[in-house]
Design a protein around this motif. Structure first.
Motif, PDB file in Angstrom:
ATOM      1  N   TYR A  95      -5.120  -2.067   2.211  1.00 28.82           N
ATOM      2  CA  TYR A  95      -4.019  -3.001   2.011  1.00 28.82           C
ATOM      3  C   TYR A  95      -4.124  -4.208   2.937  1.00 28.82           C
ATOM      4  O   TYR A  95      -3.817  -5.345   2.543  1.00 28.82           O
ATOM      5  CB  TYR A  95      -2.678  -2.296   2.204  1.00 28.82           C
ATOM      6  CG  TYR A  95      -2.256  -1.469   1.018  1.00 28.82           C
ATOM      7  CD1 TYR A  95      -2.082  -2.057  -0.232  1.00 28.82           C
ATOM      8  CD2 TYR A  95      -2.028  -0.098   1.130  1.00 28.82           C
ATOM      9  CE1 TYR A  95      -1.694  -1.306  -1.335  1.00 28.82           C
ATOM     10  CE2 TYR A  95      -1.640   0.663   0.032  1.00 28.82           C
ATOM     11  CZ  TYR A  95      -1.475   0.049  -1.198  1.00 28.82           C
ATOM     12  OH  TYR A  95      -1.100   0.788  -2.295  1.00 28.82           O
ATOM     13  N   LEU A 125       3.821  -1.084   1.146  1.00 30.95           N
ATOM     14  CA  LEU A 125       2.786  -0.230   0.542  1.00 30.95           C
ATOM     15  C   LEU A 125       1.952   0.488   1.596  1.00 30.95           C
ATOM     16  O   LEU A 125       1.388   1.555   1.316  1.00 30.95           O
ATOM     17  CB  LEU A 125       1.896  -1.078  -0.374  1.00 30.95           C
ATOM     18  CG  LEU A 125       2.575  -1.596  -1.650  1.00 30.95           C
ATOM     19  CD1 LEU A 125       1.661  -2.560  -2.399  1.00 30.95           C
ATOM     20  CD2 LEU A 125       2.975  -0.437  -2.560  1.00 30.95           C
ATOM     21  N   ILE A 126       1.839  -0.088   2.784  1.00 27.54           N
ATOM     22  CA  ILE A 126       1.111   0.611   3.854  1.00 27.54           C
ATOM     23  C   ILE A 126       1.819   1.921   4.188  1.00 27.54           C
ATOM     24  O   ILE A 126       1.161   2.946   4.448  1.00 27.54           O
ATOM     25  CB  ILE A 126       0.995  -0.298   5.098  1.00 27.54           C
ATOM     26  CG1 ILE A 126      -0.031  -1.411   4.830  1.00 27.54           C
ATOM     27  CG2 ILE A 126       0.581   0.510   6.331  1.00 27.54           C
ATOM     28  CD1 ILE A 126      -0.132  -2.437   5.937  1.00 27.54           C
ATOM     29  N   TYR A 166      -4.384  -8.018   1.573  1.00 38.12           N
ATOM     30  CA  TYR A 166      -3.486  -9.086   2.007  1.00 38.12           C
ATOM     31  C   TYR A 166      -4.269 -10.240   2.631  1.00 38.12           C
ATOM     32  O   TYR A 166      -3.938 -11.417   2.408  1.00 38.12           O
ATOM     33  CB  TYR A 166      -2.453  -8.567   3.008  1.00 38.12           C
ATOM     34  CG  TYR A 166      -1.529  -9.664   3.490  1.00 38.12           C
ATOM     35  CD1 TYR A 166      -0.592 -10.233   2.626  1.00 38.12           C
ATOM     36  CD2 TYR A 166      -1.614 -10.161   4.786  1.00 38.12           C
ATOM     37  CE1 TYR A 166       0.235 -11.265   3.049  1.00 38.12           C
ATOM     38  CE2 TYR A 166      -0.786 -11.196   5.218  1.00 38.12           C
ATOM     39  CZ  TYR A 166       0.132 -11.747   4.347  1.00 38.12           C
ATOM     40  OH  TYR A 166       0.948 -12.774   4.750  1.00 38.12           O
ATOM     41  N   PRO A 203       1.739   4.236   0.173  1.00 34.53           N
ATOM     42  CA  PRO A 203       0.496   3.749  -0.455  1.00 34.53           C
ATOM     43  C   PRO A 203       0.365   4.035  -1.943  1.00 34.53           C
ATOM     44  O   PRO A 203      -0.427   3.382  -2.619  1.00 34.53           O
ATOM     45  CB  PRO A 203      -0.604   4.477   0.330  1.00 34.53           C
ATOM     46  CG  PRO A 203       0.069   5.651   0.942  1.00 34.53           C
ATOM     47  CD  PRO A 203       1.480   5.251   1.212  1.00 34.53           C
ATOM     48  N   HIS A 216       1.896   1.455  -5.623  1.00 34.53           N
ATOM     49  CA  HIS A 216       1.335   0.150  -6.007  1.00 34.53           C
ATOM     50  C   HIS A 216       1.523  -0.188  -7.473  1.00 34.53           C
ATOM     51  O   HIS A 216       1.501  -1.358  -7.856  1.00 34.53           O
ATOM     52  CB  HIS A 216      -0.156   0.095  -5.642  1.00 34.53           C
ATOM     53  CG  HIS A 216      -0.950   1.235  -6.195  1.00 34.53           C
ATOM     54  ND1 HIS A 216      -1.417   1.266  -7.479  1.00 34.53           N
ATOM     55  CD2 HIS A 216      -1.344   2.403  -5.611  1.00 34.53           C
ATOM     56  CE1 HIS A 216      -2.082   2.393  -7.687  1.00 34.53           C
ATOM     57  NE2 HIS A 216      -2.056   3.099  -6.567  1.00 34.53           N
ATOM     58  N   THR A 249       3.025  -5.771   1.084  1.00 31.78           N
ATOM     59  CA  THR A 249       1.916  -5.033   1.698  1.00 31.78           C
ATOM     60  C   THR A 249       2.420  -4.110   2.796  1.00 31.78           C
ATOM     61  O   THR A 249       1.945  -2.961   2.921  1.00 31.78           O
ATOM     62  CB  THR A 249       0.879  -6.018   2.267  1.00 31.78           C
ATOM     63  OG1 THR A 249       0.506  -6.951   1.253  1.00 31.78           O
ATOM     64  CG2 THR A 249      -0.356  -5.274   2.752  1.00 31.78           C
ATOM     65  N   TYR A 251       0.223  -6.754  -7.558  1.00 32.87           N
ATOM     66  CA  TYR A 251      -0.148  -5.388  -7.176  1.00 32.87           C
ATOM     67  C   TYR A 251      -0.200  -4.432  -8.373  1.00 32.87           C
ATOM     68  O   TYR A 251      -1.128  -3.614  -8.475  1.00 32.87           O
ATOM     69  CB  TYR A 251       0.804  -4.859  -6.102  1.00 32.87           C
ATOM     70  CG  TYR A 251       0.342  -5.177  -4.690  1.00 32.87           C
ATOM     71  CD1 TYR A 251      -0.835  -4.625  -4.179  1.00 32.87           C
ATOM     72  CD2 TYR A 251       1.064  -6.035  -3.876  1.00 32.87           C
ATOM     73  CE1 TYR A 251      -1.273  -4.925  -2.896  1.00 32.87           C
ATOM     74  CE2 TYR A 251       0.635  -6.345  -2.589  1.00 32.87           C
ATOM     75  CZ  TYR A 251      -0.529  -5.784  -2.103  1.00 32.87           C
ATOM     76  OH  TYR A 251      -0.957  -6.076  -0.830  1.00 32.87           O
TER      77      TYR A 251
END
Length: 732
Positions: free
Chosen positions: A92, A347-348, A96, A351, A354, A344, A79
């Protein structure tokens, strides 16, 4: 790399090599032939089936610390290597989905299911694919050392019973196609060497970057400096070998492999429990439709999720198919799928994190334990790739694909545990330079992406040729395989090629330079061997030369070193014509490297009478753990004692006159007392006006390398005053 060649992949000398000595001087006036009788390939699967389940599981456990170091540590930098700009939840999910299907198709289907079966007598890797093709198609540029280790019977049988494919006939008839194929195979191997430069840099740098989150005052420059120090220490410790710490490799990687998916599961539950809906491929289509060119460029980062997968295939010779498949399918693959899912999911919900996509998703309670495990795993992954580079260089030197460099074996029981001082310090300088000059993780990631994607593409091309030429796979299946993986990896290559100016040129330049060096060296060695075989001196020719009244048999014992066994080196004729003499006792000596640890003392030195008075053939066999740094007198004594024993054995038979044998033994003692001399050829190419431009360039390049590399004759402790080098020009 703690390379452990197991019993099923490295049989004992007595099981593989059968020495055939023919004492009949009339039937063949040639040097001793050493025939390597290949084990029937059909017996290998049976041997694997007989292994206990427990030993297979133990072997699979050991692969964690040797084979999968680069692959399983990839979450550290995937990432952070992506140039994301204000990513959304849908972005994202698409990323993934791409990583999941990349791991599944390339990791599970291509490498773990198909490529792993394309071994060359137990060995894997891109060059093993090329070697496999050479043994089934008359390409004609395979190293003679490699040919000698293969069964000529199996080759001739396959040629006689199988109908050649059109593409096989094309390669046999086109010298350009053969040269391109060889260069592509060499380039693939050089890309793995480039991997050995970039993996330590990006792994250690990404792991050490974890210091910046708890300590904001730690600057990026300090992290780069600390990473460089860790690598310098790691490279300086290489000369001691990895035996003392290798037992820690697998536990460290096992701890990493098990801890990161647990953190991933925690992150999935707390941040985005429905993350696995992204397994549906339609998220990939939506991702590219929404992002267009930007989405295509992001592939340069996502391809890093599969980095190190080539090791599954390349390290095949040091484990076995089943152990590697078990380790990948039941530990590595699930671990990566869960770890990337956890990253992921985090990070969702966050955001914009990363750029530090690994450490940010680690819970505070386990941050420092994970940091310690991550740093240790990065060092292990680096060690694995560094040692792999040493092993590749060593194998290349042995097979005459690389200029001779010093190779030291740091273990008497593990073939892969080697160390090369020159290569080590060059790697160290390049790794530190990559960190200090291209300290940004994205730039190093761009360079890494070039290596990963090109190696995968080269493997796909060579594996397709194996399917067509050797396996005779139905055309529909070949087309399906080639279309899926060539298109998929071709898209990855097209994406990383846009990063050439942003760091991607580093591995490409290094790999291309190495490939040119290896191709030039191998081409020159082949041309030299071709000349020697064409102009070799037969025993009949030697008898004619010695019958000349002007040629004297001078007192003394001469060791005349030769590279070929099927005849005598052309330097002999050059020597006799100009010196008008040959020593009363002359032993034509060939040094033979065997792919075993140690050669038994009774098989070390093999002597043969050549049918002429005072002329003998000698083969000195040695393994990778044998020391050749003998004292000169000890070496001479060992050979002469073996010769005396051979002559005494001959006197017990009916073929030879006992009086004649005793006379030869007396002559040997007299010659040894008169003085010992070691004669070695020093040859160069004479490039005439009739040579084409290709030969002019390649042979000139070869001569430059040949004049600056180590001597082909290992250090036998021969005193300088006993050495003679005979110069000769080979006409190209």
């Amino acid at each position: 790399m703690d390379r452990r060649r197991q019993s099923e992949s490295r049989p004992n000398l007595s099981e593989v090599n059968v020495v055939v000595v023919d004492d009949s001087t009339a039937s063949s006036g040639r040097l001793l032939h050493l025939h390597a009788l290949s084990i029937d390939s059909a017996s290998l699967p049976n041997a694997n089936e007989q292994m206990s389940r427990w030993s297979t599981l133990v072997l699979a456990y050991k692969t964690l610390g040797v084979v999968f170091g680069g692959l399983v540590t990839s979450p550290l930098y995937v990432y952070p290597s992506m140039p994301l700009k204000s990513p959304t939840k849908e972005d994202y999910l698409g990323i993934y989905s791409i990583m999941f299907w990349t791991l599944t198709l390339i990791g599970v289907v291509k490498y773990a299911s198909i490529a792993i079966k394309a071994d060359d007598q137990g060995e894997g890797g891109t060059f093993a694919l090329y070697s496999l093709l050479c043994r089934h198609v008359n390409i004609g540029i395979l190293s003679p050392k490699r040919v000698s280790s293969n069964s000529s019977l199996s080759h001739s049988t396959q040629e006689g019973t199988e109908k050649k494919s059109r593409i096989g006939i094309f390669f046999e008839s086109s010298i350009v196609a053969r040269r391109v194929l060889l260069f592509v195979a060499i380039l693939g191997m050089c890309m793995l060497i480039g991997d050995g430069i970039l993996t330590p840099a990006i792994s250690v740098l990404s792991a050490m970057d974890g210091l910046r989150a708890p300590f904001p005052s730690v600057s990026k420059s300090l992290v780069e400096a600390l990473s460089a120090v860790v690598l310098v220490v790691l490279f300086l410790l290489q000369k001691f070998g990895t035996s003392r710490v290798s037992f820690l490799f697998s536990p460290i990687m096992a701890a990493w492999t098990l801890s990161t998916p647990l953190v991933g599961i925690y992150s999935i539950i707390h941040h985005y429990p429905s993350i696995f809906k992204a397994i549906s491929p339609h998220y990939i289509f939506h991702f590219f439709r929404r992002n267009g060119k930007e989405g295509w460029l992001l592939l340069g980062g996502t391809v890093l999720c599969i980095t190190g997968s080539e090791a599954m295939f390349a390290d095949l010779g040091h484990f076995n198919q089943r152990s590697i498949q078990i380790a990948f399918l039941f530990t590595i693959y699930p671990s990566l799928v869960l770890t990337y899912a956890g990253q992921t999911a985090y990070l969702i919900k966050n955001p914009n994190d990363h750029d530090d996509g690994f450490y940010k998703f680690i819970p505070t309670a386990v941050y420092w334990p994970i940091f310690i495990i991550a740093t240790s795993a990065a060092v292990v992954a680096s060690q694995s790739l560094i040692s792999a580079t040493f092993s590749v260089i060593k194998q290349s030197v042995v097979l005459d694909y690389f200029p001779r460099v010093k190779v030291v074996h740091t273990s008497n029981s593990k073939e892969g545990e080697v160390y090369s001082p020159e290569v080590n310090y060059i790697l160290m300088i390049l790794c530190v330079a990559v960190i200090l000059i291209f300290g940004d993780g994205k730039d190093i990631g761009n360079a890494f992406g070039v290596v990963v994607s090109l190696v995968m593409l080269i493997t796909t091309i060579l594996l397709t040729l194996v399917m067509i030429i050797i396996w005779k796979t139905p055309p529909v299946l070949v087309a399906l395989y080639f279309f899926v993986f060539f298109v998929m990896e071709g898209v990855y290559v097209s994406a990383v090629c846009t990063k050439i100016y942003e760091g991607g040129w580093i591995p490409f330049a290094i790999s291309f330079i190495l490939a040119v060096i290896m191709f030039g060296w191998f081409y020159g060695r082949q041309r030299k061997l071709e000349y020697e075989l064409t102009h070799k001196i037969t025993l009949e020719r030697l008898r004619v030369l010695l019958s000349n009244p002007g040629v004297q048999r001078v007192p003394g014992l001469c060791f005349f070193y030769t590279n070929i066994q099927d005849g005598l080196t052309p330097i002999l004729g050059h020597y006799i014509k100009n010196m008008k003499s040959l020593h009363k006792v002359t032993i034509f000596t060939t040094l033979r490297y065997l792919l075993v640890s140690k050669v038994a003392p009774h098989e070390r030195i093999i002597i043969k009478k050549l049918g002429l008075k005072g002329v003998y053939g000698c083969v000195i066999q040695y393994g990778y753990a044998d020391s050749l740094n003998l004292e000169g007198d000890d070496f001479v004594s060992q050979v002469t004692n073996s010769l005396q024993m051979h002559l005494q054995g001959c006197s017990d038979g009916l073929t030879y006159d006992p009086v004649e044998i005793q006379e030869e033994i007396f002559d040997l003692e007299q010659a040894k007392q008169a003085g010992v001399v070691h004669v070695k050829g020093k040859t160069r190419f004479h490039v005439g006006k009739n040579c084409g431009w290709f030969d002019r360039i390649m042979l000139a390049f070869y001569e430059v390398m040949h004049n600056n590399c180590r001597s082909a004759l290992p250090a036998l402790g021969v005193p300088l005053q006993q050495r003679i080098e005979v110069g000769m020009l080979y006409e190209a």
